[in-house]
Motif scaffolding. Structure first.
Motif, PDB file in Angstrom:
ATOM      1  N   LEU A   8       0.939  -1.198   0.427  1.00  0.00           N
ATOM      2  CA  LEU A   8      -0.266   0.118   0.135  1.00  0.00           C
ATOM      3  C   LEU A   8       0.885   1.075   0.132  1.00  0.00           C
ATOM      4  O   LEU A   8      -0.021   2.596  -0.123  1.00  0.00           O
ATOM      5  N   THR A   9       2.095   0.922  -0.473  1.00  0.00           N
ATOM      6  CA  THR A   9       3.147   2.339   0.012  1.00  0.00           C
ATOM      7  C   THR A   9       3.115   2.655  -1.605  1.00  0.00           C
ATOM      8  O   THR A   9       3.235   3.650  -1.992  1.00  0.00           O
ATOM      9  N   MET A  10       3.502   1.765  -2.671  1.00  0.00           N
ATOM     10  CA  MET A  10       3.101   1.829  -3.565  1.00  0.00           C
ATOM     11  C   MET A  10       2.010   1.233  -4.509  1.00  0.00           C
ATOM     12  O   MET A  10       2.189   1.926  -5.838  1.00  0.00           O
ATOM     13  N   TYR A  12      -2.518   1.791  -5.646  1.00  0.00           N
ATOM     14  CA  TYR A  12      -3.177   2.422  -4.402  1.00  0.00           C
ATOM     15  C   TYR A  12      -3.327   4.379  -4.226  1.00  0.00           C
ATOM     16  O   TYR A  12      -3.598   4.829  -3.345  1.00  0.00           O
ATOM     17  N   THR A  13      -2.023   4.793  -4.945  1.00  0.00           N
ATOM     18  CA  THR A  13      -1.829   6.172  -4.377  1.00  0.00           C
ATOM     19  C   THR A  13      -2.698   6.775  -4.673  1.00  0.00           C
ATOM     20  O   THR A  13      -2.572   7.770  -4.452  1.00  0.00           O
ATOM     21  N   GLU A  14      -3.557   6.912  -5.726  1.00  0.00           N
ATOM     22  CA  GLU A  14      -4.564   7.543  -5.595  1.00  0.00           C
ATOM     23  C   GLU A  14      -5.444   8.119  -5.113  1.00  0.00           C
ATOM     24  O   GLU A  14      -6.369   8.131  -4.796  1.00  0.00           O
ATOM     25  N   TYR A  15      -5.618   6.872  -3.644  1.00  0.00           N
ATOM     26  CA  TYR A  15      -6.369   7.026  -2.339  1.00  0.00           C
ATOM     27  C   TYR A  15      -5.235   7.843  -1.315  1.00  0.00           C
ATOM     28  O   TYR A  15      -4.175   7.215  -0.940  1.00  0.00           O
ATOM     29  N   PHE A  17      -3.795   6.665   2.368  1.00  0.00           N
ATOM     30  CA  PHE A  17      -3.772   5.904   3.279  1.00  0.00           C
ATOM     31  C   PHE A  17      -4.105   5.012   3.593  1.00  0.00           C
ATOM     32  O   PHE A  17      -4.693   3.702   3.083  1.00  0.00           O
ATOM     33  N   ARG A  20      -6.771   3.121   1.329  1.00  0.00           N
ATOM     34  CA  ARG A  20      -5.944   1.755  -0.273  1.00  0.00           C
ATOM     35  C   ARG A  20      -7.031   0.742   0.496  1.00  0.00           C
ATOM     36  O   ARG A  20      -6.110   0.212  -0.327  1.00  0.00           O
ATOM     37  N   TYR A  34       3.178  -2.545   4.025  1.00  0.00           N
ATOM     38  CA  TYR A  34       3.663  -1.478   3.562  1.00  0.00           C
ATOM     39  C   TYR A  34       5.117  -1.070   4.476  1.00  0.00           C
ATOM     40  O   TYR A  34       5.305  -1.664   5.096  1.00  0.00           O
ATOM     41  N   ARG A 242       5.295  -0.104  -8.682  1.00  0.00           N
ATOM     42  CA  ARG A 242       4.724   1.162  -9.244  1.00  0.00           C
ATOM     43  C   ARG A 242       3.704   0.788 -10.578  1.00  0.00           C
ATOM     44  O   ARG A 242       4.078   0.402 -11.163  1.00  0.00           O
ATOM     45  N   THR A 247      -3.777   1.838 -10.530  1.00  0.00           N
ATOM     46  CA  THR A 247      -3.381   0.251  -9.982  1.00  0.00           C
ATOM     47  C   THR A 247      -4.403  -0.756 -10.408  1.00  0.00           C
ATOM     48  O   THR A 247      -4.472  -1.843 -10.749  1.00  0.00           O
TER      49      THR A 247
END
Length: 262
Positions: A8-10, A12-15, A17, A20, A34, A242, A247
């Motif tokens: 979840l760090t790399m 779903y970064t469109e959300y 944290f 995600r 993460y 990434r 994602t």
């Protein structure tokens, strides 16, 4: 069949944290990982895990000043007390969040620094971390990382990591085998997986060289997944990549494995 954990760090970064977790669960993931949880209360994260039926696989111990460029403290002389406090903090989080794996980063070492001294500190700190984690049933992980992405990182090769674990001699100290880093540094992944599987505590994936989805690049992941299964690996495989675009749109590679993804 392999089981996968969304990183979840790399991903779903469109959300934001904390959002995600739901996004990963909606796409069929049953587990997540993460880098760091420390910007949030452990109870907040546990609530997101429980609400979405997710298992926490691992996260990293505090790395020092990440925003300032530090990448771990485990091998850094003079930081021993800070390192130990970080392990205590990380284990407090594991008790709430529930993961049984904790990654400890070695740190950056300049070319003019005495590697022997750094190695001595590294072994001592890892022994402390393993002892502290053992009562909680937590496995400490160390990861070789390529120096193209992380110049100066102390630990770069699989055989070095395995030798360090053997020297420390703790049953709950193992290697985090990141296929992306290993391919860049040394390649020959299948041979190394066969050689080292008994000492591998976690596996991560990404396409090489761009670090996108594992369905692109120079690695044959379907072959590697079958090999990993045949070697008896029972843990999750962390998707530390990434996405090329959104994602969810890039998860076509995952669909054949969703039935086992629990």
């Amino acid at each position: 069949m392999p089981r996968f954990a969304a990183n979840l760090t790399m991903m779903y970064t469109e959300y934001a944290f904390l959002d995600r977790f739901a996004a990963a669960a909606k796409d069929g993931f049953k587990a997540v990982e993460y880098l760091f949880p420390y910007d949030f209360h452990a109870d907040e994260i546990r609530a997101r895990l429980d609400a979405n039926g997710l298992t926490q696989v691992l996260f990293n111990a505090p790395p020092g000043n990440w925003a300032g460029g530090e990448r771990g403290m485990a091998s850094i002389p003079g930081r021993e007390d800070e390192f130990r406090r970080g392990i205590d903090t990380a284990l407090a989080y594991t008790r709430v969040i529930g993961n049984r794996k904790l990654h400890v980063m070695a740190g950056l070492v300049g070319a003019d620094q005495p590697r022997a001294k750094h190695r001595e500190v590294y072994l001592s700190n890892l022994a402390y971390a393993a002892r502290a984690a053992q009562a909680d049933g937590v496995t400490i992980l160390i990861e070789p990382i390529n120096t193209r992405d992380m110049p100066g990182f102390f630990l770069t090769h699989q055989h070095e990591a395995q030798a360090i674990c053997a020297e420390v001699g703790a049953p709950n100290l193992k290697v985090q085998f990141d296929c992306y880093h290993c391919q860049i540094v040394e390649g020959d992944l299948a041979v190394k997986l066969k050689r080292d599987m008994a000492g591998i505590g976690h596996i991560q994936i990404a396409g090489v060289p761009e670090r996108h989805e594992p369905d692109t690049g120079e690695l044959n992941y379907p072959y590697l997944f079958e090999l990993i299964d045949s070697l008896g690996y029972g843990g999750h495989i962390g998707c530390e990549y990434r996405p090329r675009a959104g994602t969810s749109a890039g998860l076509g590679w995952l669909k054949p494995y969703l039935g086992a993804n629990s």
